[in-house]
Design a protein around this motif. Structure first.
Motif, PDB file in Angstrom:
ATOM      1  N   ARG A   1      -3.142   6.234  -6.356  1.00 36.83           N
ATOM      2  CA  ARG A   1      -4.051   6.178  -5.211  1.00 36.83           C
ATOM      3  C   ARG A   1      -5.352   6.911  -5.512  1.00 36.83           C
TER       4      ARG A   1
ATOM      5  N   ILE B   1      -6.941   3.896   1.842  1.00 30.19           N
ATOM      6  CA  ILE B   1      -7.613   4.366   0.642  1.00 30.19           C
ATOM      7  C   ILE B   1      -8.576   5.502   0.989  1.00 30.19           C
TER       8      ILE B   1
ATOM      9  N   GLN C   1      -2.099   6.063   5.148  1.00 31.50           N
ATOM     10  CA  GLN C   1      -2.118   5.706   3.732  1.00 31.50           C
ATOM     11  C   GLN C   1      -3.313   4.843   3.342  1.00 31.50           C
TER      12      GLN C   1
ATOM     13  N   ARG D   1       0.837  -1.209   0.000  1.00 31.98           N
ATOM     14  CA  ARG D   1       0.000   0.000   0.000  1.00 31.98           C
ATOM     15  C   ARG D   1       0.865   1.251   0.000  1.00 31.98           C
TER      16      ARG D   1
ATOM     17  N   PHE E   1      -7.129  -1.007  -1.305  1.00 30.07           N
ATOM     18  CA  PHE E   1      -6.481  -1.148  -2.604  1.00 30.07           C
ATOM     19  C   PHE E   1      -6.334  -2.629  -2.939  1.00 30.07           C
TER      20      PHE E   1
END
Length: 202
Positions: A30, A63, A61, A22, A169
């Motif tokens: 992203r 989504i 980080q 990720r 993700f």
């Protein structure tokens, strides 16, 4: 049937792998992935007018959920956000109306999580959009080790039908996540690559 912890890598190792993948995503990737995942989630959810959908405020980080929130509001859903009461306790959920400023609240460990103010009504959601560190095709998720969502889903599912959708993700998918009796499975996982439909296990 729960998998033996000896049959596959431990959760901490798997979590580190998924989070490293990720973290390697660049900003344009992203952003595009968040839009695609939102489209897939909406296609899976179908008619949401009048439903209460709990989304999460991304930390670090994770989504972005803003594209999904935008689509849900446009489709007539009410948005709620989770609130941590205390370690070891289930989450509660408060409505988040457009224009209401979020406040920083205690999360797992030293994390601070944006949440609606205490004046916002507490509600029982119909759908939970669930954050995760990693997941597999069987609907098992890796969280961050605090167990908030497992406890919360177990409680909510005793009261009514709840749809729990993992949101992440695609690179966070793992071949197999070890599961324990207390782990609550997801009903589906929405990613930028599409929807993973979870099949009931014997």
């Amino acid at each position: 049937m729960p998998h033996s912890p000896d049959a596959s890598p431990d959760k901490a190792s798997l979590r580190a792998i998924a989070l490293a993948r990720r973290a390697a995503l660049d900003a344009p990737t992203r952003a595009a992935a968040a839009e695609a995942a939102a489209d897939h989630a909406m296609a899976w959810l179908g008619e949401v007018a009048g439903e209460i959908v709990s989304v999460f405020s991304p930390i670090g980080q994770e989504i972005a959920t803003e594209p999904l929130i935008r689509r849900l509001r446009a489709a007539g859903a009410q948005i709620a956000l989770p609130v941590v009461l205390a370690p070891g306790k289930p989450l509660i959920f408060r409505l988040w109306e457009p224009g209401v400023e979020l406040v920083a609240t205690a999360g797992p460990g030293r994390m601070r999580i944006p949440a609606p103010p205490e004046s916002a009504p507490a509600v029982a959601p119909d759908v939970l959009i669930v954050p995760l560190a990693g997941f597999d095709a069987r609907g098992h998720r890796l969280g961050y080790g605090a167990g908030f969502y497992d406890r919360t889903l177990a409680l909510l599912r005793r009261a009514k039908r709840i749809e729990a959708i993992g949101y992440a993700f695609a690179v966070q998918q793992l071949p197999d996540v070890p599961d324990e009796p207390h782990d609550e499975r997801l009903d589906a996982v929405a990613t930028d690559a599409g929807i993973i439909r979870v099949v009931a296990e014997d």
